[in-house]
Design an enzyme around this catalytic site. Structure first.
Site, PDB file in Angstrom:
ATOM      1  N   ARG A 117       0.879  -1.181   0.000  1.00 36.66           N
ATOM      2  CA  ARG A 117       0.000   0.000   0.000  1.00 36.66           C
ATOM      3  C   ARG A 117       0.907   1.218   0.000  1.00 36.66           C
ATOM      4  O   ARG A 117       1.723   1.391   0.899  1.00 36.66           O
ATOM      5  CB  ARG A 117      -0.904  -0.001   1.238  1.00 36.66           C
ATOM      6  CG  ARG A 117      -1.579   1.330   1.491  1.00 36.66           C
ATOM      7  CD  ARG A 117      -2.632   1.259   2.560  1.00 36.66           C
ATOM      8  NE  ARG A 117      -3.788   0.504   2.102  1.00 36.66           N
ATOM      9  CZ  ARG A 117      -4.987   0.541   2.696  1.00 36.66           C
ATOM     10  NH1 ARG A 117      -5.183   1.278   3.752  1.00 36.66           N
ATOM     11  NH2 ARG A 117      -5.977  -0.181   2.226  1.00 36.66           N
ATOM     12  N   HIS A 144      -7.520   0.355  -5.999  1.00 39.72           N
ATOM     13  CA  HIS A 144      -7.659  -0.493  -4.799  1.00 39.72           C
ATOM     14  C   HIS A 144      -8.314  -1.811  -5.252  1.00 39.72           C
ATOM     15  O   HIS A 144      -9.481  -2.067  -4.966  1.00 39.72           O
ATOM     16  CB  HIS A 144      -8.517   0.249  -3.764  1.00 39.72           C
ATOM     17  CG  HIS A 144      -8.412  -0.290  -2.377  1.00 39.72           C
ATOM     18  ND1 HIS A 144      -7.631  -1.390  -2.048  1.00 39.72           N
ATOM     19  CD2 HIS A 144      -9.006   0.103  -1.212  1.00 39.72           C
ATOM     20  CE1 HIS A 144      -7.745  -1.621  -0.751  1.00 39.72           C
ATOM     21  NE2 HIS A 144      -8.566  -0.737  -0.230  1.00 39.72           N
ATOM     22  N   GLN A 147     -10.183  -4.297  -2.852  1.00 40.99           N
ATOM     23  CA  GLN A 147     -11.452  -3.747  -2.392  1.00 40.99           C
ATOM     24  C   GLN A 147     -12.539  -4.023  -3.434  1.00 40.99           C
ATOM     25  O   GLN A 147     -13.632  -4.500  -3.096  1.00 40.99           O
ATOM     26  CB  GLN A 147     -11.303  -2.232  -2.174  1.00 40.99           C
ATOM     27  CG  GLN A 147     -12.547  -1.578  -1.627  1.00 40.99           C
ATOM     28  CD  GLN A 147     -12.842  -2.009  -0.205  1.00 40.99           C
ATOM     29  OE1 GLN A 147     -11.985  -1.933   0.653  1.00 40.99           O
ATOM     30  NE2 GLN A 147     -14.058  -2.475   0.052  1.00 40.99           N
ATOM     31  N   ASP A 239     -17.404   6.737  -0.645  1.00 37.54           N
ATOM     32  CA  ASP A 239     -16.099   6.632   0.024  1.00 37.54           C
ATOM     33  C   ASP A 239     -15.790   8.021   0.586  1.00 37.54           C
ATOM     34  O   ASP A 239     -16.455   9.008   0.240  1.00 37.54           O
ATOM     35  CB  ASP A 239     -15.044   6.190  -1.018  1.00 37.54           C
ATOM     36  CG  ASP A 239     -13.651   5.995  -0.444  1.00 37.54           C
ATOM     37  OD1 ASP A 239     -13.510   5.915   0.795  1.00 37.54           O
ATOM     38  OD2 ASP A 239     -12.688   5.936  -1.242  1.00 37.54           O
ATOM     39  N   CYS A 279     -16.472   1.321   1.455  1.00 35.33           N
ATOM     40  CA  CYS A 279     -15.275   0.504   1.680  1.00 35.33           C
ATOM     41  C   CYS A 279     -14.765   0.608   3.106  1.00 35.33           C
ATOM     42  O   CYS A 279     -13.989  -0.255   3.539  1.00 35.33           O
ATOM     43  CB  CYS A 279     -14.185   0.889   0.688  1.00 35.33           C
ATOM     44  SG  CYS A 279     -13.755   2.642   0.758  1.00 35.33           S
ATOM     45  N   ARG A 307     -13.452  -8.997   2.511  1.00 41.06           N
ATOM     46  CA  ARG A 307     -12.035  -8.764   2.186  1.00 41.06           C
ATOM     47  C   ARG A 307     -11.217  -9.996   2.578  1.00 41.06           C
ATOM     48  O   ARG A 307     -10.332 -10.428   1.859  1.00 41.06           O
ATOM     49  CB  ARG A 307     -11.498  -7.528   2.938  1.00 41.06           C
ATOM     50  CG  ARG A 307     -12.040  -6.189   2.477  1.00 41.06           C
ATOM     51  CD  ARG A 307     -11.478  -5.763   1.129  1.00 41.06           C
ATOM     52  NE  ARG A 307     -10.026  -5.661   1.105  1.00 41.06           N
ATOM     53  CZ  ARG A 307      -9.311  -4.609   1.502  1.00 41.06           C
ATOM     54  NH1 ARG A 307      -9.928  -3.527   1.943  1.00 41.06           N
ATOM     55  NH2 ARG A 307      -7.989  -4.613   1.424  1.00 41.06           N
TER      56      ARG A 307
HETATM   57  N1   CP Z   1     -11.119  -0.483   3.020  1.00 37.83           N
HETATM   58  C1   CP Z   1      -9.828  -0.545   3.383  1.00 37.83           C
HETATM   59  O1   CP Z   1      -8.915  -0.778   2.577  1.00 37.83           O
HETATM   60  O2   CP Z   1      -9.609  -0.383   4.716  1.00 37.83           O
HETATM   61  P1   CP Z   1      -8.192  -0.071   5.387  1.00 37.83           P
HETATM   62  O3   CP Z   1      -7.738   1.247   4.841  1.00 37.83           O
HETATM   63  O4   CP Z   1      -8.473  -0.019   6.868  1.00 37.83           O
HETATM   64  O5   CP Z   1      -7.233  -1.167   5.044  1.00 37.83           O
HETATM   65  N1  NVA Z   2     -10.119   6.446  -0.960  1.00 36.53           N
HETATM   66  C1  NVA Z   2      -9.684   6.020   0.350  1.00 36.53           C
HETATM   67  C2  NVA Z   2      -9.887   4.550   0.523  1.00 36.53           C
HETATM   68  C3  NVA Z   2      -9.506   4.007   1.878  1.00 36.53           C
HETATM   69  C4  NVA Z   2      -9.689   2.522   1.970  1.00 36.53           C
HETATM   70  C5  NVA Z   2      -8.222   6.414   0.552  1.00 36.53           C
HETATM   71  O1  NVA Z   2      -7.443   6.262  -0.371  1.00 36.53           O
HETATM   72  O2  NVA Z   2      -7.893   6.889   1.656  1.00 36.53           O
END
Ligand code: CP
Ligand code: NVA
Length: 321
Positions: A117, A144, A147, A239, A279, A307
């Protein structure tokens, strides 16, 4: 499905990177969904799994942004299937203490895969190009994919199909929207986006989603008006208005996104059987009301549970033996 389940470790996903939702074909997605359904049933029935298909497999987790769901579902999922997750946190100085290339060239000698990430999508593509082991995108500024995989699995559980379903994403044309547009297009869905001026998606990703939709009987619609676009939707998805890494834009974003909340009236407008998706993490009172996300038509916590199942299924198809 039995045929799909027989293909552990020899399936089409074997040792492949997952950088974008566009990397997965309809068959790939179906393979993951079939195994995820099996793993979910088995875990719910027995609290454990009969086999340990990830025994001896170690996956490194590089998380350069905060995470609850991604970290816990990868760590717990690997553990439940006999594998091991190595959380590297911030301690490795990724790209600072050591170049992305050198991190790749070290990790490939010790572990079986890398979950990452990070911020720029180019970091993930660079890591994948340099590493001789599969690299799995656990969120970048652009996408993502895990997700989206869990979300489509959740929708399929709820409606029994994906082809022809209409999902309207309300808010920011962001990483989560991009992956949903690509994955939804591959599965023949209509993915709509209602976004305020200045917060549209990446045109190159929309163009790719349109191409995938045309090939699979899906459709991509991008517009402004949430009420107009919500009408006739099977699912409304939203989101956060401020994604990780955009904190310095908070004031402007909160002002621009006013009017882009998923509330009860928007859900009613979608249709009597429409569901709400998120999400997580959520900001109740901003992109979604508490009444909707905590109400009976919310799938948010099913999405979070899935997930775990979907990522385990993916890892078995990719790294299992
Ligand atoms: N939805 C999601 O990816 O959650 P986190 O950011 O907590 O991993
Ligand atoms: N769009 C959000 C998703 C978090 C799971 C971010 O990137 O922070």
């Amino acid at each position: 499905m039995e045929q799909a389940l027989a293909s552990v470790g020899t399936g089409p996903l074997l040792a492949r990177d997952l950088l974008s939702s566009a990397d997965l074909t309809r068959d790939d997605n179906e393979l993951v969904f079939a195994r995820a359904a099996h793993l979910k049933r088995e875990l719910r029935a027995d609290h454990r799994h009969a086999g340990q298909p990830l025994a001896g497999r170690t996956v490194a987790l590089i998380l350069e942004k905060q995470s609850l769901r991604t970290r816990v579902t990868f760590e717990a999922g690997l553990d439940q299937l006999g594998g091991h997750a190595l959380h590297l946190g911030e301690g490795i100085g990724f790209g600072v203490r050591e170049s992305v290339s050198d991190v790749a060239r070290n990790l490939e000698r010790w572990v079986d895969g890398i979950v990452i990430r990070t911020f720029a999508h180019s970091i993930v593509t660079e890591l994948a190009a340099e590493a001789g082991i599969p690299v799995f995108n656990a969120l970048t500024d652009d996408e993502h994919p895990f997700q989206a995989l869990a979300d489509l699995f959740t929708l399929r559980e709820h409606f029994g199909r994906l082809q022809g379903l209409v999902m309207t994403f309300v808010g920011d044309g962001n990483n989560v929207y991009h992956s949903l547009a690509l994955a939804g297009a591959v599965m023949g869905m209509e993915i709509r986006l209602a976004h305020p001026e200045g917060y549209g998606p990446n045109p190159a990703i929309v163009a790719l989603a349109e191409k995938l939709a045309a090939a699979n009987g899906g459709n991509i619609v991008v517009g402004r008006d949430p009420r107009q676009l919500a009408h006739g939707s099977d699912a409304l998805y939203t989101d956060v208005w401020v994604s990780m890494g955009q904190e310095d834009q908070s004031r402007a974003r909160l002002a621009s996104f006013a009017g882009y909340s998923v509330d009860t009236s928007l859900l009613e407008l979608a249709g009597a059987a429409a569901v709400a998706m998120h999400c997580l993490p959520a900001h109740r009172g901003q992109e979604i009301t508490a009444e909707v996300i905590d109400g009976p038509r919310s799938l948010a916590f099913e999405q979070a549970e899935n997930r775990l199942h979907v990522q385990k299924a993916f890892l078995v198809e990719s790294l299992g033996r």
